[in-house]
Design an enzyme around this catalytic site. Structure first.
Site, PDB file in Angstrom:
ATOM      1  N   LYS A  25       0.844  -1.194   0.000  1.00  0.00           N
ATOM      2  CA  LYS A  25       0.000   0.000   0.000  1.00  0.00           C
ATOM      3  C   LYS A  25       0.875   1.237   0.000  1.00  0.00           C
ATOM      4  O   LYS A  25       2.022   1.178   0.450  1.00  0.00           O
ATOM      5  CB  LYS A  25      -0.889   0.025   1.266  1.00  0.00           C
ATOM      6  CG  LYS A  25      -1.924  -1.077   1.355  1.00  0.00           C
ATOM      7  CD  LYS A  25      -2.638  -1.016   2.703  1.00  0.00           C
ATOM      8  CE  LYS A  25      -3.704  -2.087   2.814  1.00  0.00           C
ATOM      9  NZ  LYS A  25      -4.934  -1.753   2.094  1.00  0.00           N
ATOM     10  N   HIS A  61      -9.677 -13.658  -1.934  1.00  0.00           N
ATOM     11  CA  HIS A  61      -9.967 -12.317  -1.401  1.00  0.00           C
ATOM     12  C   HIS A  61     -11.474 -12.077  -1.436  1.00  0.00           C
ATOM     13  O   HIS A  61     -12.142 -12.442  -2.403  1.00  0.00           O
ATOM     14  CB  HIS A  61      -9.240 -11.240  -2.213  1.00  0.00           C
ATOM     15  CG  HIS A  61      -9.315  -9.897  -1.565  1.00  0.00           C
ATOM     16  ND1 HIS A  61     -10.413  -9.066  -1.695  1.00  0.00           N
ATOM     17  CD2 HIS A  61      -8.449  -9.252  -0.754  1.00  0.00           C
ATOM     18  CE1 HIS A  61     -10.202  -7.972  -0.994  1.00  0.00           C
ATOM     19  NE2 HIS A  61      -9.018  -8.042  -0.416  1.00  0.00           N
TER      20      HIS A  61
END
Length: 259
Positions: free
Chosen positions: A18, A134
């Site tokens: 990130k 996910h």
């Protein structure tokens, strides 16, 4: 997954690259720091696919090399796991490219790509990589107690039947609405007897922080993959120190799951 990572006596440590918008080189530098700090699994953030700022092939090549460099320095076996969720005709080519470039696993959002695409990846012997599911777009299936599916069935059983090796889901007490009881049901579904089908790792994430890890160890025990993304960056400005702190917490734990 434990054999691949050579980790047998503690939870596995999982984090994400990130924020979105970093270049492939910047993401690789981040992957290096995370692996150097002791993370076991470093995955793409779920929105990273094939954007111009970090094209898939460039990103995978650089991140694989960065994690390998860290492993040479630490002696660990950390892996980089790219997100291969893509238009249907691109999923398998991306997965095969990731394998060729040395990725240690694959991540797929089955509610976006299709649960049978997950099965296809799992059954392809030319890949033979761990697959992490996910939950993007799966929330609508479990939000109502009067319709949809149970957490136990969707995240625990169907994910196993399709061939995933670990299932990410929103942990209780985070920024999403799953309760402790619903998370408990997922863990049970991931481990319940299903004939020859092996248990898979539950991987709670979504707004988790390092401060909550001792509490969550008492809840989940050893057979869990803790996914901490933003919380790993927010703990302090020292990312390497944050990773090492996370690892020290789980290495000191010697209990078992309480439920």
């Amino acid at each position: 997954m434990r054999k691949l990572l050579d980790v047998y006596d503690r939870p596995l440590l999982f984090t994400a690259l990130k924020p979105m918008g970093l270049s492939a080189c910047q993401l690789a530098d981040l992957a290096y720091q995370l692996a150097l700090g002791g993370m076991d699994i470093i995955k793409d953030d779920h929105g990273l696919t094939n954007q111009p700022f970090a094209p898939f092939e460039d990103r995978v090549r650089l991140c694989v090399a960065a994690v390998a460099r860290a492993n040479r320095e630490t002696g660990n076996r950390a892996v980089y796991v790219p997100n291969v969720t893509a238009p249907a005709d691109q999923v398998l080519p991306r997965a095969k490219l990731a394998k060729e470039l040395g990725a240690g696993g694959l991540m797929l959002a089955p509610a976006l790509a299709g649960i049978d695409v997950l099965r296809q990846l799992a059954e392809d012997d030319s890949l033979s990589l761990p697959i992490i599911s996910h939950p993007a777009f799966q929330g609508s299936y479990v939000l109502s107690p009067e319709s949809g599916m149970s957490h136990y069935a969707l995240f625990g059983q169907l994910t196993r039947l399709a061939g995933a090796d670990a299932v990410i889901y929103p942990n209780f007490g985070g920024r999403f609405s799953f309760s402790r009881e619903e998370c408990q049901a997922i863990v049970q579904g991931a481990a319940a007897s299903m004939g020859h089908i092996k248990p898979i790792f539950p991987s709670p994430g979504g707004g988790m922080s390092l401060e909550r890890v001792p509490e969550l160890l008492e809840v989940y025990g050893r057979d869990v993959i803790f996914l901490i993304g933003g919380g790993l960056f927010k703990h302090s400005p020292d990312l390497l120190g944050n990773c090492r702190y996370f690892r020290r917490i789980v290495e000191k734990f010697n209990g078992t799951r309480v439920y």
